[in-house]
Design an enzyme around this catalytic site. Structure first.
Site, mmCIF file in Angstrom:
data_model
loop_
_atom_site.group_PDB
_atom_site.id
_atom_site.type_symbol
_atom_site.label_atom_id
_atom_site.label_comp_id
_atom_site.label_asym_id
_atom_site.label_seq_id
_atom_site.Cartn_x
_atom_site.Cartn_y
_atom_site.Cartn_z
ATOM 1 N N LYS A 165 -75.847 -103.384 22.978
ATOM 2 C CA LYS A 165 -77.105 -103.352 22.241
ATOM 3 C C LYS A 165 -76.994 -104.203 20.976
ATOM 4 O O LYS A 165 -76.125 -103.961 20.133
ATOM 5 C CB LYS A 165 -77.453 -101.918 21.865
ATOM 6 N N ASP A 193 -78.298 -106.733 25.172
ATOM 7 C CA ASP A 193 -79.605 -106.108 25.337
ATOM 8 C C ASP A 193 -80.262 -105.948 23.971
ATOM 9 O O ASP A 193 -79.779 -105.215 23.108
ATOM 10 C CB ASP A 193 -79.440 -104.746 26.014
ATOM 11 N N GLU A 218 -81.000 -109.498 27.475
ATOM 12 C CA GLU A 218 -82.047 -108.680 28.095
ATOM 13 C C GLU A 218 -83.128 -108.365 27.060
ATOM 14 O O GLU A 218 -82.826 -108.021 25.912
ATOM 15 C CB GLU A 218 -81.464 -107.384 28.656
ATOM 16 N N ASP A 241 -86.733 -106.321 30.954
ATOM 17 C CA ASP A 241 -86.562 -104.892 31.181
ATOM 18 C C ASP A 241 -87.840 -104.148 30.767
ATOM 19 O O ASP A 241 -88.712 -103.894 31.604
ATOM 20 C CB ASP A 241 -85.330 -104.402 30.400
ATOM 21 N N LYS A 265 -86.412 -100.236 36.241
ATOM 22 C CA LYS A 265 -86.153 -98.849 35.864
ATOM 23 C C LYS A 265 -87.125 -97.959 36.642
ATOM 24 O O LYS A 265 -88.340 -98.055 36.480
ATOM 25 C CB LYS A 265 -86.312 -98.662 34.350
#
Ligand code: MG
Length: 368
Positions: A165, A193, A218, A241, A265
């Site tokens: 992250k 991400d 991402e 995402d 997801k």
């Protein structure tokens, strides 16, 4: 076969450690999980789970799941759970949008349909590959040293794919990515991400300053418009995402060449019925896929594993499983579990795992 009863359970899932993402602006300590039990007149029972990642990650939240199920239940009762497209249509008419609330009902129907067929869900979907699928670690935002310590802990458990992250200020992110890439092992893959945290100029600056490292990102911006603009200003590859909700989003990503990868997801896109169409459209355009639950227990992980297993192994980049982050268990010792940083499709029929009902507490609502 008819759906005769829908029972709803709520369970808080504490995280083992507090979790930060989006540059540290969002903190998470506990997830609000909803479990759905669908019973039929054929003595088959299916289970679904909806666990949004808190209230701030996506436009989805636990109380919304339960309110949505209450609104849609009357439209679903009496339908044949094996006819997932009809169940999907009934839900879409009863409650437009609110995909995250539809996902657990869809999941329970697929569980029943696959049990009725005597197959794992992946095989009912057309055939599941049995190759192990790389599990992605999920490395919380932090200092470079904190991040490396977290990566080392995951290495010890066999992880070779790290979702890290980022999304702080530009200089810190550039330094962080260099620090990690210098220490990345040859058999490891990294995915940085951003979780929507960068503005367009921030994204372009970080991605161009690290382009020589050939790393993957991402969701480096908020919307598909942002991502389309960023993709024109950088050579870095990235995955969509949070901005991928529907097949129409997927069509735009493919048509405009916005990204080379997507992260599907299950809870966000409304369940397996809708996700498998997104998968097909992505693969038809040579766009590779990650598959993930939004959060949750081994049930949500299992659902993701079934979909991920239907993607040719060379096209499925990995699967994040939430179970290692959760300090709660609903099916001790059962269901797919991470082994050496990977998950492998089990042979049990249906979803392949049901919760111990006593771990879910009292039934919150019953529709029949
Ligand atoms: Mg992500």
């Amino acid at each position: 076969m008819k759906i005769t009863k829908i029972s709803v359970f709520k369970k808080n899932l504490p995280l083992k450690d507090p979790y930060w993402l989006s540059g540290g602006r969002l903190r998470f300590d506990v997830l609000d999980a909803t479990f759905i039990k669908i019973e039929t007149d054929a003595d088959l029972v299916g289970w679904g789970e909806a666990t949004p990642w808190g209230h701030t990650y996506l436009p989805a939240h636990g109380p919304g799941v339960r309110a949505g199920v209450e609104t849609m239940a009357h439209a679903v009762l009496g339908l044949d759970p094996r006819q997932v497209n009809k169940v999907e249509r009934a839900m879409d008419i009863a409650l437009p949008g609110h995909l995250y609330a539809k996902a657990p009902i869809d999941m329970a129907c697929w569980d029943i349909a696959a049990q009725a067929a005597g197959l794992p869900i992946a095989d009912l979907l057309g055939g599941g590959y049995r190759e192990p699928i790389l599990g992605a670690s999920s490395i919380s935002s932090g200092t470079p040293d904190n991040i490396m310590a977290n990566i080392d802990a995951h290495r010890a458990n066999g992880y070779r794919l790290h979702s890290i992250k980022v999304g702080a200020n530009v200089d810190d992110d550039i330094a962080r990515i260099h620090h990690i890439e210098e220490r990345r092992r040859p058999d490891e893959t990294t995915l940085y991400d951003v979780n929507r945290a960068w503005t367009r100029q921030q994204a372009v600056r970080v991605m161009n300053a690290t382009a020589h490292l050939n790393v993957r990102f991402e969701q480096p911006g908020e919307t598909l418009d942002d991502l389309a603009a960023i993709s024109k200003k950088t050579n870095a590859t990235f995955s969509v995402d949070e901005a991928l909700h529907t097949i129409l989003d997927m069509a735009r990503i493919a048509r405009e060449g916005i990204a080379e990868m997507v992260c599907i997801k299950l809870n966000r896109v409304g369940g397996l019925t809708k996700a498998k169409r997104i998968r097909d459209l992505a693969l038809a355009h040579d766009i590779d896929c990650y598959v993930m639950p939004t959060g949750g227990t081994v049930l949500a992980d299992a659902e993701s594993l079934h979909l991920a297993s239907t993607i040719p192994p060379e096209r499925c980049l990995g699967l994040w499983a939430c179970q290692p982050l959760i300090a709660a268990e609903v099916a001790a010792g059962r269901g797919p579990r991470l082994t050496n940083g990977a998950l492998t499709l089990p042979d049990e029929v249906g979803l392949g795992v049901a919760p111990d009902e006593e771990t879910l507490g009292a039934v919150l609502a019953v529709y029949q």
